[in-house]
Design a protein around this motif. Structure first.
Motif, PDB file in Angstrom:
ATOM      1  N   UNK A  47      -5.566  -1.481 -12.710  1.00 36.06           N
ATOM      2  CA  UNK A  47      -5.189  -2.721 -13.317  1.00 36.06           C
ATOM      3  C   UNK A  47      -3.995  -3.371 -12.761  1.00 36.06           C
ATOM      4  N   UNK A  48      -3.366  -2.496 -11.807  1.00 39.38           N
ATOM      5  CA  UNK A  48      -2.165  -3.175 -11.083  1.00 39.38           C
ATOM      6  C   UNK A  48      -2.247  -2.470  -9.576  1.00 39.38           C
ATOM      7  N   UNK A  49      -3.417  -2.632  -8.980  1.00 41.97           N
ATOM      8  CA  UNK A  49      -3.572  -2.175  -7.618  1.00 41.97           C
ATOM      9  C   UNK A  49      -3.688  -3.270  -6.891  1.00 41.97           C
ATOM     10  N   UNK A  50      -3.176  -4.479  -6.955  1.00 36.59           N
ATOM     11  CA  UNK A  50      -3.486  -5.473  -5.827  1.00 36.59           C
ATOM     12  C   UNK A  50      -2.406  -6.420  -6.163  1.00 36.59           C
ATOM     13  N   UNK A  51      -2.193  -7.372  -5.165  1.00 33.93           N
ATOM     14  CA  UNK A  51      -0.918  -8.265  -5.303  1.00 33.93           C
ATOM     15  C   UNK A  51      -0.836  -9.421  -4.404  1.00 33.93           C
ATOM     16  N   UNK A 194      -2.079   9.619   9.427  1.00 34.26           N
ATOM     17  CA  UNK A 194      -2.414   8.183  10.032  1.00 34.26           C
ATOM     18  C   UNK A 194      -3.090   7.508   9.101  1.00 34.26           C
ATOM     19  N   UNK A 195      -2.123   6.378   8.714  1.00 34.80           N
ATOM     20  CA  UNK A 195      -2.613   5.496   7.610  1.00 34.80           C
ATOM     21  C   UNK A 195      -1.796   4.662   7.262  1.00 34.80           C
ATOM     22  N   UNK A 196      -2.036   3.317   6.565  1.00 33.09           N
ATOM     23  CA  UNK A 196      -1.458   2.327   6.123  1.00 33.09           C
ATOM     24  C   UNK A 196      -1.854   1.603   4.870  1.00 33.09           C
ATOM     25  N   UNK A 197      -1.253   1.428   3.943  1.00 32.86           N
ATOM     26  CA  UNK A 197      -1.794   0.706   2.719  1.00 32.86           C
ATOM     27  C   UNK A 197      -1.892  -0.623   3.179  1.00 32.86           C
ATOM     28  N   UNK A 198      -3.458  -0.818   3.112  1.00 38.46           N
ATOM     29  CA  UNK A 198      -3.709  -2.287   3.515  1.00 38.46           C
ATOM     30  C   UNK A 198      -4.576  -3.066   2.559  1.00 38.46           C
ATOM     31  N   UNK A 199      -4.846  -2.528   1.287  1.00 36.23           N
ATOM     32  CA  UNK A 199      -5.650  -3.288   0.476  1.00 36.23           C
ATOM     33  C   UNK A 199      -5.048  -4.350  -0.187  1.00 36.23           C
ATOM     34  N   UNK A 200      -3.277  -4.319  -0.338  1.00 30.37           N
ATOM     35  CA  UNK A 200      -2.787  -5.222  -1.012  1.00 30.37           C
ATOM     36  C   UNK A 200      -1.355  -5.615  -0.353  1.00 30.37           C
ATOM     37  N   UNK A 210       1.535  -4.496   8.416  1.00 28.27           N
ATOM     38  CA  UNK A 210       0.298  -4.509   7.832  1.00 28.27           C
ATOM     39  C   UNK A 210      -0.913  -4.551   9.060  1.00 28.27           C
ATOM     40  N   UNK A 211      -1.905  -4.158   8.414  1.00 29.46           N
ATOM     41  CA  UNK A 211      -3.097  -4.277   9.355  1.00 29.46           C
ATOM     42  C   UNK A 211      -4.432  -4.977   8.443  1.00 29.46           C
ATOM     43  N   UNK A 212      -5.088  -5.674   9.379  1.00 26.58           N
ATOM     44  CA  UNK A 212      -6.323  -6.022   8.544  1.00 26.58           C
ATOM     45  C   UNK A 212      -7.274  -5.066   8.597  1.00 26.58           C
ATOM     46  N   UNK A 213      -8.674  -5.438   8.071  1.00 25.10           N
ATOM     47  CA  UNK A 213      -9.379  -4.222   7.753  1.00 25.10           C
ATOM     48  C   UNK A 213     -10.043  -3.583   9.253  1.00 25.10           C
ATOM     49  N   UNK A 276      -4.352 -15.655  -2.553  1.00 24.87           N
ATOM     50  CA  UNK A 276      -3.534 -16.133  -1.382  1.00 24.87           C
ATOM     51  C   UNK A 276      -3.084 -14.679  -0.794  1.00 24.87           C
ATOM     52  N   UNK A 277      -3.012 -13.643  -1.412  1.00 28.50           N
ATOM     53  CA  UNK A 277      -2.632 -12.334  -0.919  1.00 28.50           C
ATOM     54  C   UNK A 277      -3.678 -11.913   0.431  1.00 28.50           C
ATOM     55  N   UNK A 278      -3.182 -11.550   1.269  1.00 35.48           N
ATOM     56  CA  UNK A 278      -3.903 -11.088   2.424  1.00 35.48           C
ATOM     57  C   UNK A 278      -4.283  -9.735   2.619  1.00 35.48           C
ATOM     58  N   UNK A 279      -4.326  -9.100   1.517  1.00 35.83           N
ATOM     59  CA  UNK A 279      -4.637  -7.658   1.434  1.00 35.83           C
ATOM     60  C   UNK A 279      -6.192  -7.788   1.751  1.00 35.83           C
ATOM     61  N   UNK A 280      -6.868  -6.418   2.132  1.00 34.26           N
ATOM     62  CA  UNK A 280      -8.078  -6.311   2.440  1.00 34.26           C
ATOM     63  C   UNK A 280      -9.249  -6.203   1.385  1.00 34.26           C
ATOM     64  N   UNK A 281      -8.703  -6.241   0.142  1.00 31.64           N
ATOM     65  CA  UNK A 281      -9.337  -6.314  -1.004  1.00 31.64           C
ATOM     66  C   UNK A 281      -9.852  -7.522  -1.256  1.00 31.64           C
TER      67      UNK A 281
END
Length: 413
Positions: A47-51, A194-200, A210-213, A276-281
């Motif tokens: 419920x609070x995992x995107x932004x 090796x990782x980056x939070x990308x979904x939001x 940040x990285x695109x998908x 408008x968020x550019x996250x991968x989600x």
């Protein structure tokens, strides 16, 4: 799940080298280990995992090397992969066992033909494996995921003893109360991150790239040395998306969309997202060029800090053409319509919404989507938004070649 050891004392003695010693020998970190990762704890829930953040910047135009080959003194081939926030990590052998935090990185590994090496996952509840049922000859062994569905502690990392961890260390520090020293200890004694939070893109602590998908997918491919599979999958994705976009109506004729979260079958309030968020989600919605129904309303995006919810009167003041509701991804399209939409149709206020009256309330897609997920979600979204062009969302019309995807996964490139 067993807690396993306490970590520091486990593993082979100094005179007993194992394959892991060779895997992590020479692993180095680029300048500024975990720069920007320190911050206050936050609880990641669906419920609070995107932004949304109006100040989120695009990834730098310069490209990091996907993998840089070198030669070791013994003649074996080592290689390096660079990804923020950790930096450069050098491998002396291709990892066999691996651990993803959630669905996007899990799906990347499967797409690269490495599904058999997945040892567990950080959040099994947000990884949807049923999509693979539509790909001939592709499946994922769910036993490790059932045995280790929430790998988030140092003890669990030690117990699984994987060869690489596809986690953003900043997330471990800010969500799960790790210290930097915990991250460094696990990277040294178990395997690198090796990782980056990308979904939001709404977390204040995420002040690095940040990285695109597909940028993140390219890094995972570099770790597994699966460049050809990656490039073939990217070509398939690009061609599929080009075909879809060529058939879209002009921008002025596309529906405006409101994306929300509400996981119950009888919703009374809704948590808002901003497209408008550019996250991968939200990749599929951006790729389809739809308008955000909340634009200009002053309504803020759902985030860890913002827990605001909208009732039906609020929704009616916006009255979107299409309402998308996240939190129902284990339902089919028909099941969603028979529960959530049916309840809204009978609601005294909800039934007045244009989207409800026109039957245009749909599931909102995954928070954590990898490259295979994205093909299915883009196909679904095209049907949800443009059924006259692409077919009804409850129908069986396919917009991309399942067999071709399966061939890539199975190495028939």
């Amino acid at each position: 799940m067993s807690d396993g050891s306490d970590g520091a004392g486990d593993g082979p003695s100094a005179d007993e080298p194992t394959r892991r010693d060779y895997l992590k020998r020479g692993a180095v970190v680029g300048g500024g280990l975990l720069a920007g990762c320190a911050g206050g704890p936050a609880t990641p829930t669906d419920a609070a995992s995107d932004g949304d953040t109006a100040t989120a910047t695009e990834a730098p135009t310069e490209r990091e090397p996907a993998a840089t080959g070198t030669t070791t003194a013994t003649g074996g081939g080592s290689y390096s992969v660079t990804m923020a926030p950790v930096g450069e990590v050098t491998f002396d052998a291709v990892p066999e066992t691996w651990l993803p935090y959630c669905g996007e990185y899990a799906d990347m590994g499967v797409a690269l033909g490495r599904g058999d090496g997945m040892a567990g996952i950080g959040g099994a509840d947000r990884y949807y494996t049923y999509v693979y049922d539509e790909l001939p000859g592709v499946s994922v062994d769910t036993e490790p995921l059932e045995q280790y569905p929430t790998v988030q502690t140092r003890e669990a990392f030690y117990e699984l003893d994987s060869d690489v961890h596809f986690y953003d260390p900043g997330m471990l520090i800010n969500w799960f109360d790790w210290d930097r020293s915990d991250v460094e200890e696990v990277a040294e004694n178990v395997a690198p991150f090796v990782g980056n939070l990308i979904f939001r893109r709404s977390d204040a602590w995420h002040d690095y790239r940040y990285y695109s998908l597909y940028e993140a997918f390219e890094k995972v491919a570099a770790v597994f040395r699966e460049r050809e599979r990656f490039e073939t999958m990217k070509s398939l994705h690009d061609e599929f998306l080009a075909r879809i976009q060529a058939r879209l109506p002009p921008a002025g004729e596309r529906p405006n969309v409101m994306l929300t979260f509400e996981g119950t079958d009888e919703p009374e309030t809704f948590s808002p997202y901003r497209l408008t968020d550019k996250g991968t989600s939200k990749k599929q919605w951006r790729d389809l060029g739809v308008g955000d129904a909340l634009a200009g309303t002053g309504i803020e995006n759902l985030s860890t800090e913002n827990r605001g919810e909208l009732d039906y009167e609020n929704l009616l003041s916006v009255d979107p053409d299409v309402l998308l509701v996240r939190g129902h991804e284990r339902k089919s399209a028909a099941e969603f319509r028979d529960t959530v939409l049916a309840y809204m149709e009978d609601h005294p206020v909800g039934s007045r919404l244009t989207a409800v009256q026109n039957g245009r309330v749909y599931r909102g897609g995954y928070l954590h989507q990898g490259p295979i997920h994205n093909l299915f979600l883009t196909e679904r979204a095209a049907k949800q938004l443009f059924p006259d062009e692409f077919g009804d969302v409850t129908g069986d019309r396919e917009l991309f070649d399942r067999q071709r995807v399966a061939d890539i996964v199975n190495g028939e490139i």
